[in-house]
Enzyme design. Structure first.
Site, PDB file in Angstrom:
ATOM      1  N   CYS A   1       0.643  -1.033  -0.046  1.00  0.00           N
ATOM      2  CA  CYS A   1      -0.048  -0.138   0.035  1.00  0.00           C
ATOM      3  C   CYS A   1       1.073   1.311   0.093  1.00  0.00           C
ATOM      4  O   CYS A   1       2.003   1.190   0.196  1.00  0.00           O
ATOM      5  CB  CYS A   1      -0.857  -0.080   1.148  1.00  0.00           C
ATOM      6  SG  CYS A   1      -0.031   0.150   2.844  1.00  0.00           S
TER       7      CYS A   1
ATOM      8  N   CYS B   1       3.220   2.079   2.952  1.00  0.00           N
ATOM      9  CA  CYS B   1       4.541   1.425   2.919  1.00  0.00           C
ATOM     10  C   CYS B   1       5.641   2.355   2.327  1.00  0.00           C
ATOM     11  O   CYS B   1       6.743   2.119   2.790  1.00  0.00           O
ATOM     12  CB  CYS B   1       4.402   0.213   2.157  1.00  0.00           C
ATOM     13  SG  CYS B   1       3.222  -1.081   2.676  1.00  0.00           S
TER      14      CYS B   1
ATOM     15  N   ASP C   1      -4.570  13.513 -24.756  1.00  0.00           N
ATOM     16  CA  ASP C   1      -4.775  12.332 -25.380  1.00  0.00           C
ATOM     17  C   ASP C   1      -3.557  11.633 -26.203  1.00  0.00           C
ATOM     18  O   ASP C   1      -3.729  10.558 -27.101  1.00  0.00           O
ATOM     19  CB  ASP C   1      -5.844  12.636 -26.457  1.00  0.00           C
ATOM     20  CG  ASP C   1      -5.113  13.498 -27.719  1.00  0.00           C
ATOM     21  OD1 ASP C   1      -4.457  14.196 -27.649  1.00  0.00           O
ATOM     22  OD2 ASP C   1      -5.610  12.979 -28.803  1.00  0.00           O
TER      23      ASP C   1
ATOM     24  N   ASP D   1      -4.952  19.759 -22.958  1.00  0.00           N
ATOM     25  CA  ASP D   1      -4.058  19.819 -24.162  1.00  0.00           C
ATOM     26  C   ASP D   1      -5.235  20.388 -25.288  1.00  0.00           C
ATOM     27  O   ASP D   1      -6.448  20.235 -24.762  1.00  0.00           O
ATOM     28  CB  ASP D   1      -3.537  18.494 -24.444  1.00  0.00           C
ATOM     29  CG  ASP D   1      -3.067  18.259 -25.868  1.00  0.00           C
ATOM     30  OD1 ASP D   1      -2.298  19.072 -26.131  1.00  0.00           O
ATOM     31  OD2 ASP D   1      -3.445  17.245 -26.599  1.00  0.00           O
TER      32      ASP D   1
END
Length: 768
Positions: free
Chosen positions: A21, A24, A653, A453
């Site tokens: 996780c 950590c 994209d 963008d």
């Protein structure tokens, strides 16, 4: 070695095992940064690897020092319960494949542990709800419950061992987290129950109740929550794998062999600086370089995001990973290996993933304070009963302390976040928004700046015919048919847009004779004995074709609207002006207004030229934009906004957007875009509409509210019951809260969480 020279900075990479996780990450980085000689340790959670930078400090044998430090680093990681090994000579792709296999195994293990826990807990819970006795009042009941208790212990060991190990580690590190609560709650419930079974007489008759079902149910439900998180986390490293896939495997170079220059294919790793490299039509450019022979059009969308291929001739630069569309070229290699633009983009995505700070879970923050407080209350209540309570004081002390711990058990806490996230992700999917993980869903609600963008995000992402102005007696279709016939022989990307437009209209195309492409001007040819010209203003002037002031003004107006105007003449008479552009999506303006109306600052970034960028920005109501921005500069802009305190969302994209998408607090990818952009992003807009942004943010805010309500519901019954569990009513009314009530509080908190999470299903984003 000259000891007076400044120490050089070196790096090591470790593969981490057992980090399941985001929390950590902080522990691992902290212990590694504490190792003497380490300058900085940064973990890439996607790769499960840590990059450690250190200085050689002018050691006489830097290699030996590096090896010794590597062993120290591995021991440091192992000291906090994780495994580590050197990543020397292991490729990124191998690391990613290894991580994916590990995640799949971890998910399957959690699901098995969930089924084992619920396999015992659910039947026992059903038995209790149907009125079955959960008490110990006879030898038969004692024997039955002893068997169930031992079975429950086996289940707790198999399905919940990681919770108890985690709680122990937290205790050793002087901290408390979810594992601490789970271990305390389930351990206390089991221990109390086994005492009731073995020696029921030491417990007041009113408290002879067993809670084995609670221990099993809690472990099963918490494991289910963890499995849902692993499943929702998504394959974030897929972006890097796809980027690696863009690299060419071989290159065709010119080498002197037996006194003759020959073209040979070699592995990409063997290409040297200044090698002469041949790229044929349809091939990927293997390394960066400068063209010295031939002409072609190169698809550079991976870098610029622009859909139209760019013409390349002698003196022009080409970059690795781009695609050669037409002619054959020779170029001199100027950057190879890890120095190519594509390799740098891969490294940028990796660094961006590193730089994402782990989002602290609200439940863990609450637990850090909640656990110590509950332990203090439990111990305090036991001491009060021991010193001031009636006989049997020990029994009353044990009952009160145990009841406090049981009522504080986080049965619903493990479901509070996963349940809301699961429902929230589903609601977003209904709006065509795919959210990769719960953290992205939560962070989206806090976005203050949305970076967009241009190409493929605000616009359609592909050139098409936008305007046809006719200046003779022919109709539009006739004009278009002639122009498309002429352009069939052209390799120019704008020509492809015109031919495709004519094909969509199913217009007939005529045979062209005497076709000629005039460099930098346009094309000409004969169709049905008529001389046709199609190109720019310079071509018309050179051919003596008259252009009136009014026509030129109309063409300039088209140019100012981010369109490319082209003139068409028949037999020296102007017949039409045709404009080709990348059109703005119909709903971009309204979607951007929705974002702005919700208080979000909207910024546009594009690799396109300033004039086109300005025209598009004006049309969609964006006042702040940056043009001619390279991929590394896009990521820099994101970092600058974040440094100024903004929570940044990035929407794009193209491959060129991948570093910025990975660096942003939340990356949004247009589903019609490239796979790399989608894999780099946290959220994918499958319908390609920017309204998905506003929908995702609205769902995110509703989900975050729901999570907070769930956390409140997970604690309210427990917190409210703690004073009564400690015995506050006994001095006044002679009442001591039974552990049965504590179990009911856990049940009610679970019911509250599940019901509230399902209430989110009725949420609707703003209609548009």
């Amino acid at each position: 070695m000259n000891n007076s020279s400044s120490p050089s900075v070196l790096t090591q990479e470790l593969i981490i095992e057992g980090a399941g996780c985001a929390s950590c990450v902080g522990k691992i980085e902290k212990v590694l940064n504490a190792v003497q000689g380490v300058n900085n340790a940064e973990m890439n959670f996607a790769l499960r690897a840590v990059t450690v930078t250190f200085s050689d400090n002018n050691h006489s044998d830097p290699l030996q020092f590096s090896q010794q430090l590597s062993q120290q680093l591995i021991k440091a990681v192992e000291s906090i319960g994780y495994n580590a090994r050197s990543a020397h000579n292991i490729s990124d792709k191998d690391l990613l494949d290894e991580k994916e296999i590990t995640e799949q195994k971890y998910y399957k293990k959690l699901m098995l542990q969930m089924w084992v826990g619920l396999g015992l807990g659910v039947p026992l819970m059903a038995y209790s709800l149907l009125g079955g006795p959960m008490t110990v009042n006879s030898d038969l009941e004692r024997a039955v419950w002893l068997f169930i208790g031992l079975l429950c212990a086996a289940v707790m060991f198999f399905a919940g061992k990681h919770f108890y190990v985690g709680a122990y580690k937290s205790f050793v590190n002087h901290s408390a987290n979810m594992d601490t609560l789970i271990a305390l709650g389930t351990g206390t419930a089991w221990l109390y129950s086994i005492v009731v079974v073995i020696s029921p007489t030491i417990v007041p008759e009113m408290a002879r109740h067993v809670y084995f079902e609670a221990s099993a149910m809690i472990i099963g439900l918490i494991n289910l929550g963890l499995a849902l998180e692993v499943k929702a986390r998504g394959r974030t490293s897929e972006a890097i794998k796809r980027l690696i896939g863009l690299q060419a495997k071989t290159a065709r170079v010119i080498r002197d062999l037996q006194g003759k220059k020959q073209e040979i294919d070699i592995a990409i790793e063997q290409v040297l600086l200044n090698d002469s490299v041949r790229v044929r039509p349809g091939e990927r450019v293997p390394v960066d370089g400068i063209v010295f022979e031939g002409e072609t059009f190169i698809d550079e969308s991976m870098l610029t995001g622009e859909p139209m291929p760019v013409k390349k001739a002698s003196g022009d630069e080409v970059v690795a990973g781009t695609i050669n569309k037409t002619g054959s070229i020779l170029f001199k290699a100027t950057r190879v290996g890890k120095d190519t633009a594509l390799a740098q983009i891969i490294n940028m995505v990796k660094r961006a993933q590193n730089s994402k700070p782990p989002i602290g879970r609200l439940a863990d923050i609450i637990s850090a304070y909640f656990v110590p407080v509950i332990m203090i209350i439990a111990i305090s209540s036991a001491l009060v009963w021991l010193n001031f309570g009636p006989d049997p004081t020990i029994a009353f002390a044990v009952v009160s302390a145990t009841t406090v711990l049981i009522i504080a058990c986080p049965c619903a806490l493990g479901l509070a976040t996963p349940m809301s996230v699961m429902v929230g992700v589903g609601k977003a999917a209904e709006a065509g928004v795919l959210i990769r993980n719960g953290e992205a869903l939560q962070t989206s609600s806090k976005i203050t700046t949305m970076v967009l963008d241009k190409t493929g995000t605000i616009t359609q992402g592909a050139p098409s015919v936008t305007d046809i102005m006719v200046f003779n007696t022919l109709d539009e279709n006739s004009i278009l048919s002639l122009v498309a016939s002429l352009e069939t022989g052209s390799e120019h990307p704008l020509a492809e847009a015109i031919v495709e437009f004519a094909n969509e209209k199913e217009l007939p195309l005529s045979k062209v004779e005497g076709f000629e492409a005039i460099a930098g001007r346009g094309v000409k040819g004969l169709v049905n004995d008529s001389q046709l010209y199609f190109g720019n203003e310079k071509l018309m002037i050179e051919q003596g074709i008259e252009l009136t002031t009014d026509i030129i003004a109309k063409a300039q107006h088209l140019a100012s609207a981010a369109k490319t105007p082209m003139y068409f003449a028949i037999d020296n008479d102007l017949a039409a002006v045709i404009a080709v552009a990348d059109p703005i999506k119909e709903d971009s303006l309204s979607a951007i207004k929705r974002l702005q109306n919700s208080g979000i600052r909207v910024v546009m970034l594009t690799g396109d030229n300033h004039a086109t960028a300005k025209a598009v920005a004006i049309k969609v109501g964006i006042s702040e934009f940056f043009a001619e921005v390279l991929p590394q500069d896009k990521a820099t802009k994101i970092a600058e906004l974040q440094a100024s305190g903004e929570i940044v969302g990035m929407t794009g994209d193209g491959i060129n957007d991948a570093p910025a998408l990975a660096l942003a607090n939340v990356g949004f990818a247009i589903g019609t875009g490239t796979d790399v952009a989608i894999e780099s992003a946290d959220v994918t807009l499958m319908r390609g509409s920017l309204h998905g942004l506003a929908d995702a943010i609205a769902v995110s805010k509703a989900t975050l509210r729901n999570i907070k309500q769930n956390l409140f519901g997970a604690f309210i019954y427990n917190v409210a019951g703690v004073p009564f569990a400690a015995g506050i009513l006994y001095p006044f009314f002679g009442l001591l809260l039974s552990p049965v009530i504590a179990g009911a509080a856990m049940a009610f908190s679970s019911l509250t969480v599940v019901s509230n999470a399902n209430r989110l299903r009725f949420f609707k984003a703003q209609e548009h």
